[in-house]
Design a protein around this motif. Structure first.
Motif, PDB file in Angstrom:
ATOM      1  N   ASN A 194       0.381  15.746 -15.686  1.00 16.97           N
ATOM      2  CA  ASN A 194       1.392  16.052 -14.674  1.00 16.97           C
ATOM      3  C   ASN A 194       0.801  16.859 -13.526  1.00 16.97           C
ATOM      4  N   LEU A 195      -0.066  17.813 -13.854  1.00 20.59           N
ATOM      5  CA  LEU A 195      -0.717  18.611 -12.816  1.00 20.59           C
ATOM      6  C   LEU A 195      -1.588  17.733 -11.925  1.00 20.59           C
ATOM      7  N   LEU A 196      -2.397  16.872 -12.528  1.00 24.87           N
ATOM      8  CA  LEU A 196      -3.267  15.991 -11.746  1.00 24.87           C
ATOM      9  C   LEU A 196      -2.465  15.029 -10.873  1.00 24.87           C
ATOM     10  N   VAL A 197      -1.349  14.531 -11.412  1.00 24.74           N
ATOM     11  CA  VAL A 197      -0.509  13.625 -10.628  1.00 24.74           C
ATOM     12  C   VAL A 197       0.070  14.338  -9.418  1.00 24.74           C
ATOM     13  N   ASP A 198       0.541  15.562  -9.604  1.00 26.52           N
ATOM     14  CA  ASP A 198       1.076  16.327  -8.474  1.00 26.52           C
ATOM     15  C   ASP A 198       0.020  16.538  -7.398  1.00 26.52           C
ATOM     16  N   LEU A 199      -1.197  16.849  -7.829  1.00 29.35           N
ATOM     17  CA  LEU A 199      -2.272  17.080  -6.863  1.00 29.35           C
ATOM     18  C   LEU A 199      -2.691  15.784  -6.170  1.00 29.35           C
ATOM     19  N   LEU A 200      -2.803  14.712  -6.936  1.00 27.44           N
ATOM     20  CA  LEU A 200      -3.194  13.433  -6.353  1.00 27.44           C
ATOM     21  C   LEU A 200      -2.119  12.892  -5.425  1.00 27.44           C
ATOM     22  N   TYR A 201      -0.868  13.177  -5.743  1.00 32.30           N
ATOM     23  CA  TYR A 201       0.225  12.691  -4.908  1.00 32.30           C
ATOM     24  C   TYR A 201       0.129  13.263  -3.500  1.00 32.30           C
ATOM     25  N   SER A 202      -0.233  14.529  -3.401  1.00 31.85           N
ATOM     26  CA  SER A 202      -0.357  15.156  -2.091  1.00 31.85           C
ATOM     27  C   SER A 202      -1.591  14.661  -1.342  1.00 31.85           C
ATOM     28  N   VAL A 203      -2.572  14.140  -2.069  1.00 31.84           N
ATOM     29  CA  VAL A 203      -3.780  13.607  -1.429  1.00 31.84           C
ATOM     30  C   VAL A 203      -3.574  12.154  -1.007  1.00 31.84           C
ATOM     31  N   ILE A 204      -2.898  11.374  -1.871  1.00 34.29           N
ATOM     32  CA  ILE A 204      -2.710   9.953  -1.591  1.00 34.29           C
ATOM     33  C   ILE A 204      -1.790   9.731  -0.399  1.00 34.29           C
ATOM     34  N   ASP A 205      -0.702  10.498  -0.347  1.00 36.49           N
ATOM     35  CA  ASP A 205       0.288  10.309   0.713  1.00 36.49           C
ATOM     36  C   ASP A 205       0.026  11.304   1.850  1.00 36.49           C
ATOM     37  N   PRO A 206      -0.481  10.859   2.998  1.00 33.28           N
ATOM     38  CA  PRO A 206      -0.774  11.785   4.106  1.00 33.28           C
ATOM     39  C   PRO A 206       0.477  12.371   4.742  1.00 33.28           C
ATOM     40  N   ARG A 207       1.644  11.806   4.435  1.00 30.70           N
ATOM     41  CA  ARG A 207       2.883  12.339   4.999  1.00 30.70           C
ATOM     42  C   ARG A 207       3.304  13.634   4.322  1.00 30.70           C
ATOM     43  N   ILE A 208       2.746  13.882   3.151  1.00 25.95           N
ATOM     44  CA  ILE A 208       3.114  15.086   2.423  1.00 25.95           C
ATOM     45  C   ILE A 208       2.396  16.291   3.006  1.00 25.95           C
ATOM     46  N   ARG A 209       3.108  17.311   3.269  1.00 21.04           N
ATOM     47  CA  ARG A 209       2.520  18.552   3.750  1.00 21.04           C
ATOM     48  C   ARG A 209       2.971  19.676   2.846  1.00 21.04           C
ATOM     49  N   VAL A 210       2.044  20.302   2.202  1.00 27.38           N
ATOM     50  CA  VAL A 210       2.374  21.383   1.298  1.00 27.38           C
ATOM     51  C   VAL A 210       2.904  22.569   2.102  1.00 27.38           C
ATOM     52  N   ARG A 211       3.975  23.160   1.649  1.00 28.96           N
ATOM     53  CA  ARG A 211       4.577  24.264   2.355  1.00 28.96           C
ATOM     54  C   ARG A 211       3.576  25.436   2.468  1.00 28.96           C
ATOM     55  N   GLY A 212       3.429  25.910   3.646  1.00 24.85           N
ATOM     56  CA  GLY A 212       2.517  27.012   3.879  1.00 24.85           C
ATOM     57  C   GLY A 212       1.173  26.582   4.429  1.00 24.85           C
ATOM     58  N   ASP A 213       0.882  25.271   4.416  1.00 28.48           N
ATOM     59  CA  ASP A 213      -0.384  24.793   4.969  1.00 28.48           C
ATOM     60  C   ASP A 213      -0.302  24.799   6.491  1.00 28.48           C
ATOM     61  N   ALA A 214      -1.478  24.900   7.095  1.00 27.51           N
ATOM     62  CA  ALA A 214      -1.508  24.869   8.558  1.00 27.51           C
ATOM     63  C   ALA A 214      -1.445  23.447   9.039  1.00 27.51           C
ATOM     64  N   ARG A 242       0.828  -1.209   0.000  1.00 28.17           N
ATOM     65  CA  ARG A 242       0.000   0.000   0.000  1.00 28.17           C
ATOM     66  C   ARG A 242       0.862   1.260   0.000  1.00 28.17           C
ATOM     67  N   ASN A 243       1.925   1.255   0.779  1.00 24.86           N
ATOM     68  CA  ASN A 243       2.802   2.421   0.812  1.00 24.86           C
ATOM     69  C   ASN A 243       3.710   2.484  -0.407  1.00 24.86           C
ATOM     70  N   SER A 244       4.046   1.353  -0.983  1.00 28.40           N
ATOM     71  CA  SER A 244       4.914   1.333  -2.157  1.00 28.40           C
ATOM     72  C   SER A 244       4.199   1.835  -3.400  1.00 28.40           C
ATOM     73  N   LEU A 245       2.888   1.679  -3.444  1.00 32.64           N
ATOM     74  CA  LEU A 245       2.136   2.057  -4.639  1.00 32.64           C
ATOM     75  C   LEU A 245       2.080   3.562  -4.860  1.00 32.64           C
ATOM     76  N   ILE A 246       2.469   4.354  -3.856  1.00 33.79           N
ATOM     77  CA  ILE A 246       2.426   5.807  -4.019  1.00 33.79           C
ATOM     78  C   ILE A 246       3.348   6.231  -5.152  1.00 33.79           C
ATOM     79  N   VAL A 247       4.560   5.697  -5.148  1.00 33.90           N
ATOM     80  CA  VAL A 247       5.515   6.018  -6.208  1.00 33.90           C
ATOM     81  C   VAL A 247       5.044   5.448  -7.539  1.00 33.90           C
ATOM     82  N   VAL A 248       4.499   4.242  -7.495  1.00 31.59           N
ATOM     83  CA  VAL A 248       4.047   3.584  -8.724  1.00 31.59           C
ATOM     84  C   VAL A 248       2.923   4.373  -9.377  1.00 31.59           C
ATOM     85  N   ILE A 249       1.980   4.852  -8.580  1.00 25.28           N
ATOM     86  CA  ILE A 249       0.860   5.635  -9.124  1.00 25.28           C
ATOM     87  C   ILE A 249       1.377   6.895  -9.806  1.00 25.28           C
ATOM     88  N   THR A 250       2.371   7.521  -9.214  1.00 30.72           N
ATOM     89  CA  THR A 250       2.956   8.719  -9.813  1.00 30.72           C
ATOM     90  C   THR A 250       3.567   8.395 -11.176  1.00 30.72           C
TER      91      THR A 250
END
Length: 317
Positions: free
Chosen positions: A297-317, A233-241
């Motif tokens: 590419n845009l959709l992948v970037d957005l989905l990547y931040s949604v799929i992986d909860p460890r990702i925190r966009v800079r500037g988010d609370a 499940r955690n490995s598929l994050i890179v694969v989906i990208t």
């Protein structure tokens, strides 16, 4: 998150504008005069002048570019110089073929790549890993055009398992449609399957050595649960990208496969337009391919931040 979305959308718009300029200039840099190709044997000066005036070939590059952009923004991609048919109609007929082929290739590559990648990681150091690595190396090394020709020769001509060429619309006959597309999709997805396999194996090896995997094993979970629910499940994050990025590449890279199997997709449309110096068609197919790649590419970037909860966009609370 809103700031991140705005930034990525703005970058995509700028990239699309630059791609439009490059496409327009690149097409104009092609050798040959479309007016000469269109005139055929009737190449007297009066005929050539009338053709250039009709299609705006005598206008300055700036005027031609503005006309191209303004019409494209309204969904009017021009008229084919060779056939007189609307370019939008030609693309609407060819694009579904390439999209269906690309999606089918992605599905085949994902099943094969993820499956062999998991086996290679779990059975590390054994014959299964050697076999999976060998198949991946073979898939990356063998050109698609040679593999396609061999598949036609043995699977279509010799054994008669698949049609050698042709296309049947899905709505006309779904079974026959898949029967015609399964072989070219398999050939197109071979290289992608090798890439997915290597990435899945690498990600799985990292996941299997993580602390949370040892914790799951210490809790008494079965190997199937540890591999399926946690490591994979955690490995598929890179694969989906990778799959998302490769979808754009497949849309533009299916030219050779479509030509080999005589599929009426973007490949045939692009090659025919280049040989015939059909500027409006060339501009349209390249621009749409670039736009599709940027959007994916845009959709992948957005989905990547949604799929992986460890990702925190800079500037988010």
């Amino acid at each position: 998150m809103r700031r991140y979305l705005f930034g990525r959308a703005w970058q995509s718009i700028v990239t699309l504008i630059l791609a439009t300029i490059v496409v327009f200039i690149g097409v104009r840099a092609l050798p040959g005069d479309p007016a000469l190709a269109l005139a055929g044997e009737d190449r007297d000066p009066e005929s050539l002048r009338a053709i250039r005036e009709q299609y705006g070939l005598d206008d300055s590059l700036l005027v031609q570019f503005w006309q191209f952009v303004s019409h494209a923004a309204r969904g009017d991609l021009g008229v084919s110089i060779r056939t007189g048919e609307s370019v939008t109609t030609m693309i609407a007929n060819a694009l579904p073929v390439t999209i269906e082929l690309s999606i089918l290739a992605i599905l085949i590559a994902s099943v094969i790549g993820v499956g062999t990648g998991v086996i290679a990681a779990v059975r590390r150091g054994g014959p299964a890993e050697w076999a999976a690595n060998g198949l991946a190396l073979l898939g990356l090394s063998v050109p698609n055009f040679w593999l396609g020709l061999m598949a036609i020769l043995y699977l279509s001509v010799a054994l008669g398992l698949f049609p050698a060429s042709g296309f049947v619309p899905f709505l006309t006959n779904p079974i026959d449609n898949l029967h015609h597309l399964i072989l070219p999709a398999l050939i197109l997805g071979t290289g992608l399957a090798a890439v997915i396999m290597r990435q899945t194996r690498s990600s799985m090896l990292d996941a299997l050595s993580a602390d949370y995997i040892r914790t799951a094993e210490a809790k008494g979970l079965s190997p199937r649960e540890v591999i399926g629910r946690h490591a994979l499940r955690n490995s598929l994050i890179v694969v989906i990208t990778i799959v998302g990025l490769q979808l754009g590449a497949l849309i533009s890279g299916a030219v050779v496969t479509e030509r080999i199997f005589a599929l009426p997709g973007f490949g045939k449309l692009t090659v025919d337009a280049v040989f015939q110096r059909d500027y409006p068609v060339i501009q349209a197919v390249v621009l749409i391919t670039a736009a599709a790649y940027i959007l994916i590419n845009l959709l992948v970037d957005l989905l990547y931040s949604v799929i992986d909860p460890r990702i925190r966009v800079r500037g988010d609370a």
